[in-house]
Design a protein around this motif. Structure first.
Motif, short mmCIF file in Angstrom:
data_model
loop_
_atom_site.label_atom_id
_atom_site.label_comp_id
_atom_site.label_asym_id
_atom_site.label_seq_id
_atom_site.Cartn_x
_atom_site.Cartn_y
_atom_site.Cartn_z
N ALA A 129 47.67 39.83 33.05
CA ALA A 129 47.18 41.10 33.59
C ALA A 129 47.10 41.04 35.12
N GLN A 130 46.62 39.91 35.65
CA GLN A 130 46.49 39.80 37.10
C GLN A 130 47.86 39.78 37.76
N MET A 131 48.80 39.05 37.22
CA MET A 131 50.13 38.97 37.83
C MET A 131 50.86 40.31 37.72
N THR A 132 50.68 41.01 36.61
CA THR A 132 51.29 42.33 36.47
C THR A 132 50.72 43.29 37.51
N ARG A 133 49.43 43.21 37.72
CA ARG A 133 48.79 44.05 38.73
C ARG A 133 49.32 43.71 40.13
N SER A 134 49.55 42.44 40.40
CA SER A 134 50.11 42.05 41.69
C SER A 134 51.48 42.67 41.92
N LEU A 135 52.31 42.68 40.89
CA LEU A 135 53.62 43.32 41.00
C LEU A 135 53.46 44.80 41.36
N GLN A 136 52.52 45.45 40.72
CA GLN A 136 52.30 46.86 40.99
C GLN A 136 51.82 47.09 42.42
N LEU A 137 50.85 46.29 42.86
CA LEU A 137 50.30 46.47 44.20
C LEU A 137 51.33 46.16 45.27
N LEU A 138 52.16 45.16 45.03
CA LEU A 138 53.19 44.78 45.99
C LEU A 138 54.44 45.65 45.86
N ARG A 139 54.41 46.56 44.90
CA ARG A 139 55.45 47.58 44.75
C ARG A 139 56.84 46.97 44.58
N THR A 140 56.91 46.05 43.63
CA THR A 140 58.17 45.39 43.36
C THR A 140 58.22 45.01 41.88
N ASP A 141 59.41 44.86 41.34
CA ASP A 141 59.53 44.42 39.95
C ASP A 141 59.88 42.94 39.86
N ARG A 142 60.01 42.29 41.04
CA ARG A 142 60.27 40.85 41.04
C ARG A 142 59.66 40.24 42.29
N LEU A 143 58.86 39.21 42.10
CA LEU A 143 58.25 38.50 43.22
C LEU A 143 59.09 37.27 43.57
N ASP A 144 59.07 36.93 44.85
CA ASP A 144 59.81 35.74 45.27
C ASP A 144 59.08 34.46 44.88
N LEU A 145 57.75 34.50 44.94
CA LEU A 145 56.99 33.27 44.63
C LEU A 145 55.64 33.64 44.01
N MET A 146 55.34 32.98 42.89
CA MET A 146 54.00 33.07 42.29
C MET A 146 53.41 31.66 42.27
N GLN A 147 52.16 31.56 42.74
CA GLN A 147 51.50 30.27 42.85
C GLN A 147 50.21 30.26 42.05
N ILE A 148 49.92 29.15 41.40
CA ILE A 148 48.65 28.98 40.70
C ILE A 148 47.65 28.48 41.73
N HIS A 149 46.68 29.33 42.06
CA HIS A 149 45.78 29.02 43.16
C HIS A 149 44.67 28.07 42.72
N ASN A 150 44.45 27.06 43.54
CA ASN A 150 43.39 26.08 43.32
C ASN A 150 43.50 25.38 41.96
N LEU A 151 44.70 25.43 41.38
CA LEU A 151 44.98 24.79 40.09
C LEU A 151 44.11 25.35 38.96
N LEU A 152 43.55 26.55 39.15
CA LEU A 152 42.67 27.11 38.13
C LEU A 152 43.44 27.40 36.83
N ASP A 153 43.05 26.71 35.76
CA ASP A 153 43.67 26.86 34.44
C ASP A 153 45.19 26.72 34.51
N TRP A 154 45.65 25.75 35.30
CA TRP A 154 47.09 25.64 35.57
C TRP A 154 47.90 25.31 34.31
N ARG A 155 47.30 24.57 33.39
CA ARG A 155 48.05 24.22 32.17
C ARG A 155 48.36 25.46 31.34
N THR A 156 47.51 26.46 31.44
CA THR A 156 47.76 27.73 30.74
C THR A 156 48.78 28.57 31.48
N HIS A 157 48.64 28.64 32.79
CA HIS A 157 49.48 29.56 33.57
C HIS A 157 50.90 29.04 33.80
#
Length: 309
Positions: A129-157
């Motif tokens: 949900a958060q990444m989909t919202r980021s796509l919407q806010l950044l007004r693009t259907d493809r991002l150049d880079l997505m990063q897992i910040h602070n390693l939060l729940d990185w094994r899931t993401h």
């Protein structure tokens, strides 16, 4: 790559030449002004990135009033005009993603920008949900880079990011952190997983990443984005009343900000520094640091050893 009087003068690779030709063709301005930004390749693909980009923390967390957005519009225009591409944001930066998306869209510059953001939540569905919202806010259907910040729940993401990359929704994936106490965990993930990008803090007065993380990123073929290249801002404030060192003129630097950035991007493992700013003049100065000669290893050691109080 040539050396002269303690300076490194990067040669132009074939990729760099093609990038320069493209910049000139789209009217980026840097090549025409004879101040072309140095570029470093993303190891995973060989795609060259300009060594100076833009962070949006704090500065881009503004409303919709014209007076609030006017300087930011000029910051983005300056970045693009002088050959920059990388703009880094995050859901944690308040309204920054939406502002960034609006300004890039207004400029018709999506194809000329390298948009990066982050996921920072727990759970697969929350991450989606958060990444989909980021796509919407950044007004693009493809991002150049997505990063897992602070390693939060990185094994899931991380599996989600790999799925998104395979589907073409993101081009590169990575992790980001800014706390030295987490470096052991960052190192473990770098060793265990195949990543495209590491975003980490690194500055003339914050060189802990030099010990293991930067060499490991180079060894593992991981690009490095540097946040906090000014030491979180405190270093620049401390240096404000300090005269520039004698090597400033040799490096073509007119400010401490340029000196600090040249130190960061002269590390061979660093791909791009992303200092945040909401000031068009500061953006122009930051970009100047990405041109001309860079300090060689001997000068880098001298810079570190003689950093004023």
């Amino acid at each position: 790559m040539t050396r002269e009087n303690g300076l490194t003068r990067p040669g132009l690779t074939r990729q760099g030449f093609l990038g320069a030709a493209l910049t000139a063709a789209v009217g980026g301005g840097a090549a025409a002004q004879g101040t072309e930004l140095h570029r470093r390749p993303i190891p995973a693909s060989g795609e060259p990135l300009p060594v100076i980009g833009l962070g949006t923390w704090r500065g881009f967390d503004v409303g919709a009033k014209p007076a609030e957005r006017a300087p930011l519009r000029e910051v983005v225009a300056t970045l693009l005009r002088q050959g920059g591409r990388v703009i880094d944001s995050s859901p944690m930066y308040g309204r920054a993603e939406g502002v960034t998306g609006d300004l890039v869209a207004e400029a018709g510059a999506r194809e000329r920008t390298f948009l990066a953001t982050k996921v920072w939540t727990s759970g697969r569905e929350a991450g989606l949900a958060q990444m989909t919202r980021s796509l919407q806010l950044l007004r693009t259907d493809r991002l150049d880079l997505m990063q897992i910040h602070n390693l939060l729940d990185w094994r899931t993401h991380l599996p989600t990011l790999r799925d998104w990359k395979a589907e073409g929704r993101i081009r590169y994936l990575g992790i980001s952190h800014y706390t030295e106490s987490a470096y052991d965990a960052v190192e473990a993930v770098l060793r265990a997983e195949r990543l495209d990008v590491l975003q980490i803090n690194y500055a003339l007065d914050d060189r802990a990443a030099e010990t293991r993380l930067l060499p490991l990123a180079a060894e593992r073929g991981v690009a490095v984005l540097v946040n906090r290249p000014f030491g979180g801002g405190g270093l620049l404030r401390r240096l404000a009343q300090t005269p520039l060192p004698d090597y400033a003129a040799e490096l073509g630097c007119a400010s401490w900000a340029e000196i600090l950035l040249k130190f960061v991007i002269s590390h061979p493992a660093v791909t791009c520094a992303i200092p945040g700013t909401a000031d068009p003049g500061h953006m122009a100065a930051n970009l100047r640091a990405g041109t001309g000669p860079l300090p060689d290893e001997a000068l880098r050691k001298r810079m570190a050893a003689t950093l004023p109080g």
